[in-house]
Design a protein around this motif. Structure first.
Motif, mmCIF file in Angstrom:
data_model
loop_
_atom_site.group_PDB
_atom_site.id
_atom_site.type_symbol
_atom_site.label_atom_id
_atom_site.label_comp_id
_atom_site.label_asym_id
_atom_site.label_seq_id
_atom_site.Cartn_x
_atom_site.Cartn_y
_atom_site.Cartn_z
ATOM 1 N N GLN A 1 0.797 -1.211 0.048
ATOM 2 C CA GLN A 1 0.072 0.064 0.007
ATOM 3 C C GLN A 1 0.916 1.214 -0.041
ATOM 4 O O GLN A 1 0.476 2.173 -0.829
ATOM 5 N N LEU A 2 1.695 1.499 0.824
ATOM 6 C CA LEU A 2 2.476 2.517 1.031
ATOM 7 C C LEU A 2 3.607 2.905 -0.166
ATOM 8 O O LEU A 2 3.726 3.899 -0.674
ATOM 9 N N ASN A 3 4.228 1.764 -0.383
ATOM 10 C CA ASN A 3 5.166 1.727 -1.390
ATOM 11 C C ASN A 3 4.739 2.203 -2.881
ATOM 12 O O ASN A 3 5.196 2.984 -3.589
ATOM 13 N N VAL A 4 3.508 1.620 -3.110
ATOM 14 C CA VAL A 4 2.636 1.981 -4.433
ATOM 15 C C VAL A 4 2.394 3.478 -4.465
ATOM 16 O O VAL A 4 2.628 4.341 -5.420
ATOM 17 N N ARG A 5 1.927 3.864 -3.238
ATOM 18 C CA ARG A 5 1.475 5.179 -3.035
ATOM 19 C C ARG A 5 2.800 6.213 -3.406
ATOM 20 O O ARG A 5 2.646 7.179 -4.244
ATOM 21 N N ASP A 6 3.739 5.978 -2.470
ATOM 22 C CA ASP A 6 4.895 6.668 -2.434
ATOM 23 C C ASP A 6 5.584 6.838 -3.944
ATOM 24 O O ASP A 6 5.913 7.973 -4.315
ATOM 25 N N LYS A 7 5.302 5.759 -4.841
ATOM 26 C CA LYS A 7 5.940 5.693 -6.137
ATOM 27 C C LYS A 7 4.929 6.404 -7.110
ATOM 28 O O LYS A 7 5.178 6.374 -8.350
ATOM 29 N N GLY A 8 3.726 6.663 -6.621
ATOM 30 C CA GLY A 8 2.677 7.082 -7.587
ATOM 31 C C GLY A 8 2.210 6.057 -8.610
ATOM 32 O O GLY A 8 2.122 6.336 -9.794
ATOM 33 N N ILE A 9 2.081 4.945 -8.006
ATOM 34 C CA ILE A 9 1.347 3.770 -8.968
ATOM 35 C C ILE A 9 0.003 3.346 -8.261
ATOM 36 O O ILE A 9 -0.204 3.330 -7.318
ATOM 37 N N GLU A 10 -0.795 3.016 -9.253
ATOM 38 C CA GLU A 10 -2.065 2.426 -8.860
ATOM 39 C C GLU A 10 -2.076 0.983 -8.676
ATOM 40 O O GLU A 10 -1.549 0.175 -9.461
ATOM 41 N N LEU A 11 -2.523 0.396 -7.505
ATOM 42 C CA LEU A 11 -2.451 -1.197 -7.473
ATOM 43 C C LEU A 11 -3.909 -1.351 -7.197
ATOM 44 O O LEU A 11 -4.687 -1.064 -6.016
ATOM 45 N N ARG A 12 -4.397 -2.032 -7.980
ATOM 46 C CA ARG A 12 -5.828 -2.492 -7.842
ATOM 47 C C ARG A 12 -6.156 -4.117 -7.823
ATOM 48 O O ARG A 12 -5.309 -4.753 -8.272
ATOM 49 N N LYS B 1 8.992 -2.704 -9.024
ATOM 50 C CA LYS B 1 10.202 -2.179 -9.396
ATOM 51 C C LYS B 1 10.176 -1.949 -10.833
ATOM 52 O O LYS B 1 10.985 -0.904 -11.163
ATOM 53 N N PHE B 2 9.638 -2.683 -11.656
ATOM 54 C CA PHE B 2 9.532 -2.318 -12.820
ATOM 55 C C PHE B 2 8.526 -1.623 -13.779
ATOM 56 O O PHE B 2 8.589 -1.603 -14.973
ATOM 57 N N THR B 3 7.988 -0.686 -12.898
ATOM 58 C CA THR B 3 6.766 0.061 -13.527
ATOM 59 C C THR B 3 7.303 1.524 -13.123
ATOM 60 O O THR B 3 7.556 1.894 -11.938
ATOM 61 N N GLU B 4 6.962 2.441 -14.053
ATOM 62 C CA GLU B 4 7.298 4.030 -13.819
ATOM 63 C C GLU B 4 6.062 4.457 -12.918
ATOM 64 O O GLU B 4 4.837 4.062 -13.268
ATOM 65 N N PRO B 5 6.394 5.596 -12.355
ATOM 66 C CA PRO B 5 5.385 6.347 -11.608
ATOM 67 C C PRO B 5 4.206 6.402 -12.678
ATOM 68 O O PRO B 5 4.433 7.062 -14.033
ATOM 69 N N GLY B 6 2.900 6.507 -12.285
ATOM 70 C CA GLY B 6 1.968 6.816 -13.016
ATOM 71 C C GLY B 6 1.259 5.807 -13.673
ATOM 72 O O GLY B 6 0.453 5.390 -14.275
ATOM 73 N N GLY B 7 2.072 4.648 -13.508
ATOM 74 C CA GLY B 7 1.621 3.183 -14.037
ATOM 75 C C GLY B 7 0.786 2.632 -13.105
ATOM 76 O O GLY B 7 0.206 2.996 -12.033
ATOM 77 N N ARG B 8 0.172 1.282 -13.610
ATOM 78 C CA ARG B 8 -0.900 0.611 -12.839
ATOM 79 C C ARG B 8 -0.419 -1.103 -12.712
ATOM 80 O O ARG B 8 0.172 -1.586 -13.644
ATOM 81 N N ILE B 9 -0.748 -1.436 -11.434
ATOM 82 C CA ILE B 9 -0.802 -2.884 -11.339
ATOM 83 C C ILE B 9 -1.994 -3.533 -10.824
ATOM 84 O O ILE B 9 -2.578 -2.945 -10.111
ATOM 85 N N ALA B 10 -2.047 -4.485 -11.622
ATOM 86 C CA ALA B 10 -3.749 -5.304 -11.407
ATOM 87 C C ALA B 10 -3.340 -6.589 -10.982
ATOM 88 O O ALA B 10 -2.763 -7.219 -11.636
ATOM 89 N N ILE B 11 -4.186 -7.250 -9.769
ATOM 90 C CA ILE B 11 -4.187 -8.608 -9.624
ATOM 91 C C ILE B 11 -5.751 -9.209 -9.923
ATOM 92 O O ILE B 11 -6.656 -8.446 -9.383
ATOM 93 N N ARG B 12 -5.686 -10.079 -10.807
ATOM 94 C CA ARG B 12 -7.119 -10.407 -11.192
ATOM 95 C C ARG B 12 -7.232 -12.000 -10.879
ATOM 96 O O ARG B 12 -6.184 -12.657 -11.156
#
Ligand code: ADP
Length: 279
Positions: A125-136, A166-177
């Motif tokens: 939660q915190l790491n993604v927020r710090d890096k500006g990535i959306e984790l859904r 690690k391999f996604t730039e800020p502004g990117g998105r990570i999703a678990i489905r």
């Protein structure tokens, strides 16, 4: 003629026996080779951070007084970072060797896949927020439990989401489905499975590296984040998914993103209390 046939049959059996023995020996040799490669790789990987830590401490010890305060702080920070790297490495090596110990028995039980997914989301939660990535996450409602090992599956999500981050730039998105798939889509058995995908909009992986990334210590060269990793994360993931009698796949395009996916068998009553011994 009967006698000849018998002699021939016996001869064929002996030949078959020899072929099997040769096969066994070949496998043994291959396993031994893999083991000694692993040990020499591990020693090499452990030596680098150890050497760095020792050099920094030695320099601080001998020339500390000649250094400025900022230099001293930088040296200590680097030694600290190297110690973290060493810890990660030792943990990963231990995890992998534990997974590969053939006599270990894992207790498989019904796992509600939403649980390890939510735990992973909390961890990052915190790491993604710090890096500006959306984790859904997108877990199909009323998904039946899978037959699995909670802690091992948690480690799979942890490694895959950690890599995605690690391999996604800020502004990117990570999703678990996670969603149910019918047996027709799933070749290896008759029962239903749950398909799980971890995808990112990161830098992607070249087609020619896509097989190798699952090898121990393999890291794609010339990447900024190479130092953070151990190169063992995906070997661990592959090993765990194989323990679940399944396989990890990936789809990736450079500059677009990567999706890792695997299927897990839905838990059925007849499987209650199954203890599975890895091969
Ligand atoms: P590491 O500890 O280096 O992350 P892994 O075995 O987990 O080791 O991954 C091996 C390599 O595969 C990584 O170094 C990286 O180059 C590549 N890789 C893994 N996951 C991703 C991803 N989601 N996007 C891009 N490259 C990835």
């Amino acid at each position: 003629r009967i006698l000849l046939t018998r002699v021939f049959d016996q001869y064929r059996e002996t030949l078959k026996g020899i072929a099997m023995t040769v096969q066994d020996i070949t496998r043994e040799v291959e396993l031994n080779e893999a083991k000694s490669n692993f040990i020499s790789n591990v020693s090499h990987e452990l030596r680098t951070p150890l050497f760095n830590i020792k050099s920094f401490i030695e320099t601080l010890h001998e020339y500390g007084e000649d250094l400025t305060e900022t230099e001293r702080r930088e040296f200590l920070e680097t030694a600290n970072r190297e110690t973290d790297r060493l810890t990660r490495l030792v943990n990963d090596v231990l995890d992998l060797s534990r997974l590969e110990t053939s006599c270990r028995i894992y207790h498989f039980e019904p796992v509600d896949i939403a649980q390890p997914v939510e735990q992973t989301l909390r961890t990052y939660q915190l790491n993604v927020r710090d890096k500006g990535i959306e984790l859904r996450h997108d877990i199909e409602p009323n998904l039946p439990p899978v037959l699995g090992h909670y802690d091992l599956l948690l480690q799979v999500f942890d490694n895959l989401v950690g890599n995605a981050l690690k391999f996604t730039e800020p502004g990117g998105r990570i999703a678990i489905r996670a969603y149910l798939i019918e047996p027709a889509l799933n070749h290896h058995n008759e029962s239903k499975s749950v398909r799980i995908e971890v995808s990112d909009t990161g830098i992607g992986i070249d087609a020619e590296d896509q097989e190798a990334i699952f090898e121990r210590f393999f890291r794609v060269e010339n990447r900024v984040h190479t130092l953070e990793g151990t190169g063992l994360g995906l070997s661990i993931v592959r090993n765990i998914i194989e323990k679940h009698h399944s396989q990890v796949h990936l789809l990736s395009e450079v500059g677009v993103g990567t999706t890792f996916w695997f299927d897990l068998d839905v838990f059925e009553e007849k499987n209650t209390g199954v203890e599975q011994t890895p091969q």
